[in-house]
Design a protein around this motif. Structure first.
Motif, PDB file in Angstrom:
ATOM      1  N   VAL A 102       0.682   0.397   6.568  1.00 50.03           N
ATOM      2  CA  VAL A 102       0.337   0.445   7.830  1.00 50.03           C
ATOM      3  C   VAL A 102      -1.214   0.329   7.903  1.00 50.03           C
ATOM      4  O   VAL A 102      -1.434  -0.436   8.883  1.00 50.03           O
ATOM      5  CB  VAL A 102       0.825   1.845   8.521  1.00 50.03           C
ATOM      6  N   ILE A 103      -1.949   0.920   7.147  1.00 48.47           N
ATOM      7  CA  ILE A 103      -3.348   0.920   7.450  1.00 48.47           C
ATOM      8  C   ILE A 103      -3.850  -0.543   6.948  1.00 48.47           C
ATOM      9  O   ILE A 103      -4.853  -1.225   7.619  1.00 48.47           O
ATOM     10  CB  ILE A 103      -4.133   1.833   6.307  1.00 48.47           C
ATOM     11  N   GLU A 148      -3.116   9.180  10.341  1.00 45.93           N
ATOM     12  CA  GLU A 148      -4.410   8.419  10.146  1.00 45.93           C
ATOM     13  C   GLU A 148      -4.198   7.092   9.992  1.00 45.93           C
ATOM     14  O   GLU A 148      -4.950   6.053  10.310  1.00 45.93           O
ATOM     15  CB  GLU A 148      -4.858   8.901   8.960  1.00 45.93           C
ATOM     16  N   ALA A 149      -3.040   6.618   9.579  1.00 45.93           N
ATOM     17  CA  ALA A 149      -2.700   5.143   9.175  1.00 45.93           C
ATOM     18  C   ALA A 149      -2.667   4.493  10.582  1.00 45.93           C
ATOM     19  O   ALA A 149      -2.954   3.365  10.768  1.00 45.93           O
ATOM     20  CB  ALA A 149      -1.413   4.869   8.411  1.00 45.93           C
ATOM     21  N   VAL A 150      -1.844   5.176  11.724  1.00 46.86           N
ATOM     22  CA  VAL A 150      -1.839   4.786  12.884  1.00 46.86           C
ATOM     23  C   VAL A 150      -3.207   4.353  13.426  1.00 46.86           C
ATOM     24  O   VAL A 150      -3.423   3.246  14.037  1.00 46.86           O
ATOM     25  CB  VAL A 150      -0.968   5.652  13.784  1.00 46.86           C
ATOM     26  N   PHE A 159     -13.318  -3.455   8.764  1.00 45.30           N
ATOM     27  CA  PHE A 159     -13.492  -3.238   7.095  1.00 45.30           C
ATOM     28  C   PHE A 159     -13.724  -1.784   6.741  1.00 45.30           C
ATOM     29  O   PHE A 159     -13.273  -1.032   5.760  1.00 45.30           O
ATOM     30  CB  PHE A 159     -14.373  -4.231   6.722  1.00 45.30           C
ATOM     31  N   LEU A 160     -14.780  -1.266   7.573  1.00 45.08           N
ATOM     32  CA  LEU A 160     -15.055   0.174   6.767  1.00 45.08           C
ATOM     33  C   LEU A 160     -14.241   1.180   7.291  1.00 45.08           C
ATOM     34  O   LEU A 160     -13.983   1.823   6.658  1.00 45.08           O
ATOM     35  CB  LEU A 160     -16.436   0.549   7.895  1.00 45.08           C
ATOM     36  N   VAL A 161     -13.385   1.252   8.393  1.00 45.48           N
ATOM     37  CA  VAL A 161     -12.468   2.271   8.843  1.00 45.48           C
ATOM     38  C   VAL A 161     -11.258   2.051   7.874  1.00 45.48           C
ATOM     39  O   VAL A 161     -10.705   2.898   7.212  1.00 45.48           O
ATOM     40  CB  VAL A 161     -12.066   2.262  10.434  1.00 45.48           C
ATOM     41  N   LYS A 162     -10.618   0.607   7.749  1.00 45.20           N
ATOM     42  CA  LYS A 162      -9.646   0.486   7.090  1.00 45.20           C
ATOM     43  C   LYS A 162      -9.830   0.795   5.455  1.00 45.20           C
ATOM     44  O   LYS A 162      -8.959   1.163   4.719  1.00 45.20           O
ATOM     45  CB  LYS A 162      -9.077  -0.973   7.278  1.00 45.20           C
ATOM     46  N   GLY A 163     -11.107   0.453   4.820  1.00 41.55           N
ATOM     47  CA  GLY A 163     -11.409   0.638   3.677  1.00 41.55           C
ATOM     48  C   GLY A 163     -11.449   2.220   3.298  1.00 41.55           C
ATOM     49  O   GLY A 163     -10.875   2.643   2.244  1.00 41.55           O
TER      50      GLY A 163
END
Length: 684
Positions: free
Chosen positions: A339-340, A660-662, A641-645
Motif C-alpha cells: 500500500v505504501i 499509516e500506509a493509507v 519520496f521522503l514520506v514513503k521512504g
C-alpha cells in the motif's frame, strides 16, 4: 519537436480515436482524450489503456455531472463500513462472526473494490500485469485473507476517494484548456440575397459574408466590412478588454462582437483559422512530455514489479531465519509495504502539475506546445529578442515635424500628404495617419517616383520633393542639418527649390516592453536585442529599454551566428520574434517564442511557445510559469519520496499499520494533487 504535423488530426481519425464530424469537434476530442489518457497512463504505471477502458475513478470524475454521483460509491462503502464496525463493537461476538462478518465487510468493500479488481484483471489479460490496480487488489484482498477486514475496506475506500479527488483535479487542470476549445461556434449566419441563413461554419466558403449579432462569437477569420465594431478577444489573447476594429481590418474566429450588428467577409477556411491553429497547438501540448514526466513513467515501470517482489520476500524470507515465524504477521507487513509503495503521488501529481502550468499559461494568452518547454523555459539564461514587431509595434508613426520659419507648415504638410497618398510605402501611411484626410483641392502635376530616393511633383507651379536626403542631394537642395546625427528615419521636404524641413518617423516601443525587460532582470535572465534595422536605431531602442547587448544591420544568417555564439558560451537561449526571417533563429534556439498576433505562420509553427497578444510582458510571465511549475513538481517528488521512504522502512520493520500506509499512499497523493493544482490560482 519544433514543427507541427499538419496531418496529426487525420492520424487520430484513422486510428478510430474519434467519430465526430467538424474539424473543431475532432480537435476537442483529441485534446480531451490526450489529457485523460496521459494522466491515466502515468497513474497506471505501465498501463496504456485508452479512455474507454478505464471504468473506475477517472471515468467517474469525467462523466459524472455532480459531485454526489462521483462520491456515491465511497459514500455507500463508508456507510456499510460504519455499520460493520458498529456490529463488531456492539453485537455479541458469538453472533457477528464467521461468514456473516465476512459478508458484511465484503458488502462494504465491493462498491469501491470491485472496479479496481476488474481493472486489475483486465490489465493482466492484456499483458500489463504490474499496475496500481494490482497493488491495491493484492493489499486489500490479502487483508481480508488474514482477517483484517476493516483495514482492507478502509484502504480501498480511501483509495477510491483519492481517485475521485484526482479526477476532479484533472478536470480542473483541463478547465482553462477546455475554455479555449469551446470558443468557436459550430454555426454561422451568412447573407444570401441579403437574407441571413444559418449554416455549419465548416461549410462556409471564402468570400461569404457573415452577419454577426451583438454577443455572438465569430466562427471564421475574416475582414470587417462594417465601419467599426468592438470585440472581446479573450479567446485569442487572454485579455477581455474591448478591441475596436475598423473597416478593412482582420477579425479572427473566437472574437465576440460586443455592440452593433457587424458584417465580416470570410478570408480563411474553417480549418485554417488562427483559433484552429491554437487548438491544435493545445492538443500537441498535452502529448509532449517533460523529461521529469518521462523519467517518472520509466521509473514506475521498473519500480512496481520490484515492489511486488520485495513484498513476496518480506512475507516468505523470514521463514528461513526465524523460529517463531508467523505467516499472518509477515503477510500483514508485506501488505502494508504494498500500500505504501504505490507510486500514485508521483505518477499522478507530476503530469497534473504540468497540465496545470499549460492551463495557467493558456489562460494568460501563452501557448506552450509541450510540457517539456515549461521545463526548458524555466532554465533560460538569455532571452534574445527581435526589435520590430516584438519590442516595438511594427507600425511607423510621425514623431516630430521640423520646418523653417519662412514656410507654412500646415500648408506644406497638406501637400506632402496629397503626394504621399500616391504611395503604399509604410512611411507614406505614417504621414497619412498623421495629417489625416487628403485635401481634394490640391492639384498634383507630373508626379514621379524616384527609386530609392522619394517622390517629386509640381504643386501650384512649384516643385515639391519628399524623400530621403539623397533626394535633396540629387536635386542640389542645400540643407543645414546632419542626417546621421538623428536616430529616427528622416523624411526631407523641399518646396520651390528650397529645403523646407523634415519629419522624423519611428516605430513605437510597445507600452509594456519596459516592464518586460525589468521583470526579466528580476528573474535573473539576461536580454539581448538583434535586428535587421540600422544599428543606431537598434541601439537607441535598446538603451531606452535598458538592454545592454544590442546588434543591428543583421541579415537572417547574422542572427543565426549570434545565437550560435551565445549557445557556444553554454547559455540556454530563448529567441523571441515574429517575422518570416526569424524562423531560422527560432528553430535554432533552446526555446523559440513567437509573437502570435501579427507573427508569420512559419515562425508560429516553428516556435515552441506562442504569445497570442504580442505583449512582451508575457515573456517573463511564461518563464515564471515554467519556474513555478517546475518548483511544484519537485516539491511533490521530494514530499512523496521522503514520506514513503520513512513509512516503508517502518512498515518493513512492523512499526507501521495499514492506517499509516493509507496516509503514505492516498494522503500523500492528495497533498501532491492539491499542491499541483495550486498553480492555477497563482497570479503571474
Amino acid at each position: 519537436m519544433k514543427n507541427l504535423d499538419p496531418n496529426h488530426i487525420h492520424t487520430y481519425d484513422e486510428h478510430g480515436h474519434m467519430t465526430c464530424c467538424s474539424e473543431e469537434e475532432k480537435i476537442y476530442k483529441i485534446a480531451e482524450t490526450s489529457i485523460k489518457n496521459s494522466v491515466k497512463k502515468d497513474a497506471c504505471c505501465s498501463s496504456d489503456h485508452t479512455e474507454d477502458e478505464h471504468a473506475h475513478g477517472h471515468n467517474h470524475s469525467e462523466t459524472s455531472t455532480s459531485s454526489f454521483k462521483m462520491f456515491l460509491p465511497a459514500i455507500v462503502s463508508l456507510f456499510l463500513l460504519l455499520i460493520a464496525i458498529a456490529l463488531d463493537n456492539y453485537i455479541p461476538q458469538t453472533w457477528f462472526t464467521g461468514w456473516i462478518r465476512i459478508l458484511v465487510y465484503a458488502a462494504a468493500y465491493l462498491p469501491v473494490g470491485f472496479p479496481v479488481l476488474k481493472e486489475a484483471l483486465q490489465s493482466i489479460l492484456k499483458g500489463e500485469i504490474f499496475s496500481e490496480f494490482l497493488l491495491m487488489s493484492i493489499a486489500t484482498v490479502g487483508a481480508f485473507a488474514i482477517g483484517e477486514y476493516p483495514e482492507g475496506v478502509a484502504v480501498m475506500l480511501f483509495y477510491s476517494v483519492g481517485e475521485v479527488f484526482q479526477g476532479m483535479a484533472v478536470k480542473r487542470a483541463k478547465a482553462n484548456i477546455k475554455s479555449l476549445l469551446d470558443q468557436r461556434p459550430d454555426e454561422v449566419s451568412i447573407l444570401i440575397n441579403n437574407e441571413a441563413k444559418t449554416i455549419k461554419a465548416a461549410s462556409a466558403n471564402i468570400g461569404d459574408i457573415i452577419q454577426l449579432k451583438a454577443g455572438e462569437k465569430l466562427g471564421l477569420d475574416g475582414e470587417l466590412l462594417s465601419e467599426t465594431a468592438s470585440f472581446n478577444t479573450a479567446a485569442l489573447t487572454g485579455e477581455s478588454k474591448p478591441d475596436t476594429k475598423t473597416k478593412g481590418e482582420t477579425v479572427l474566429a473566437g472574437m465576440i462582437n460586443l455592440n452593433t450588428v457587424a458584417q465580416v467577409k470570410v478570408t480563411t477556411a474553417y480549418k485554417d483559422s488562427k483559433l484552429s491553429k491554437i487548438l491544435e497547438m493545445v492538443q500537441h501540448a498535452t502529448a509532449q512530455k517533460a523529461p521529469t514526466e518521462l523519467f517518472i513513467r520509466k521509473f514506475a515501470k521498473i519500480y512496481t514489479p520490484i515492489v511486488v517482489l520485495l513484498a513476496i520476500l518480506i512475507t516468505g524470507l523470514p521463514f528461513f531465519f526465524l523460529e517463531d515465524y508467523a505467516f499472518s504477521q509477515w503477510l500483514y507487513r508485506a501488505l502494508v509495504f504494498l500500500v505504501i509503495s504505490c507510486p500514485c503521488a508521483l505518477v499522478i501529481s507530476i503530469p497534473l502539475g504540468y497540465f496545470g502550468g499549460i492551463g495557467a499559461a493558456s489562460k494568460n494568452g501563452i501557448l506552450f506546445k509541450g510540457s517539456n518547454f515549461l521545463d526548458l523555459l524555466a532554465n533560460i539564461q538569455n532571452v534574445v529578442m527581435d526589435k520590430t514587431g516584438t519590442m516595438t509595434e511594427g507600425v511607423f508613426k510621425v514623431q516630430e515635424v521640423v520646418f523653417k520659419p519662412e514656410f507654412n507648415k500646415e500648408q506644406i504638410m497638406e501637400m506632402v500628404n496629397a503626394l504621399e497618398s500616391k504611395s503604399t510605402h509604410p512611411i507614406a501611411t505614417a504621414i497619412h495617419d498623421f495629417v489625416g484626410k487628403v485635401d481634394a483641392n490640391i492639384e498634383l502635376i507630373n508626379v514621379e517616383e524616384i527609386a530609392g530616393h522619394g517622390l517629386k511633383a509640381e504643386v501650384n507651379g512649384k516643385e515639391l520633393l519628399v524623400g530621403n536626403f539623397k533626394l535633396m542631394d540629387t536635386f542640389g537642395i542645400s540643407y543645414d542639418i546632419d542626417p546621421e546625427a538623428i536616430v529616427y528615419t528622416l523624411v526631407a521636404i523641399a518646396y520651390d527649390k528650397k529645403f523646407a524641413g523634415y519629419l522624423t518617423i519611428a516605430d513605437v516601443i510597445k507600452e509594456d516592453a519596459q516592464s518586460a525587460v525589468n521583470k526579466l532582470k528580476e528573474l535573473g535572465v539576461n536580454t539581448t536585442m538583434l535586428s535587421g534595422d540600422k544599428s543606431s536605431v537598434v541601439k537607441f531602442v535598446a538603451d531606452k529599454l535598458g538592454i545592454i547587448n544590442s546588434f543591428g544591420d543583421l541579415l537572417p544568417e547574422d542572427k543565426v551566428n549570434k545565437i550560435k555564439a551565445l549557445k557556444g558560451l553554454n547559455q540556454r537561449v530563448a529567441f523571441v520574434g515574429d517575422g518570416v526571417n526569424d524562423a531560422p533563429v527560432v528553430a535554432l534556439s533552446d526555446v523559440g517564442i513567437a509573437m502570435g498576433g501579427l507573427g508569420s505562420d512559419a515562425t508560429i509553427e516553428t516556435a515552441d511557445v506562442v504569445i497570442q497578444d504580442d505583449m512582451p510582458s508575457r515573456i517573463p510571465m511564461a518563464i515564471n510559469i515554467g519556474k513555478q511549475t517546475k518548483r511544484i513538481v519537485w516539491q511533490n517528488i521530494t514530499m512523496a519520496f521522503l514520506v514513503k521512504g520513512a513509512v516503508l522502512a517502518l512498515g518493513a520493520g512492523g512499526l507501521a499499520t495499514m492506517w499509516e500506509a493509507v496516509f503514505a499512499d492516498v494522503g500523500v497523493a492528495l497533498l501532491a494533487i492539491l499542491n499541483a493544482v495550486r498553480i492555477q490560482n497563482m497570479k503571474f
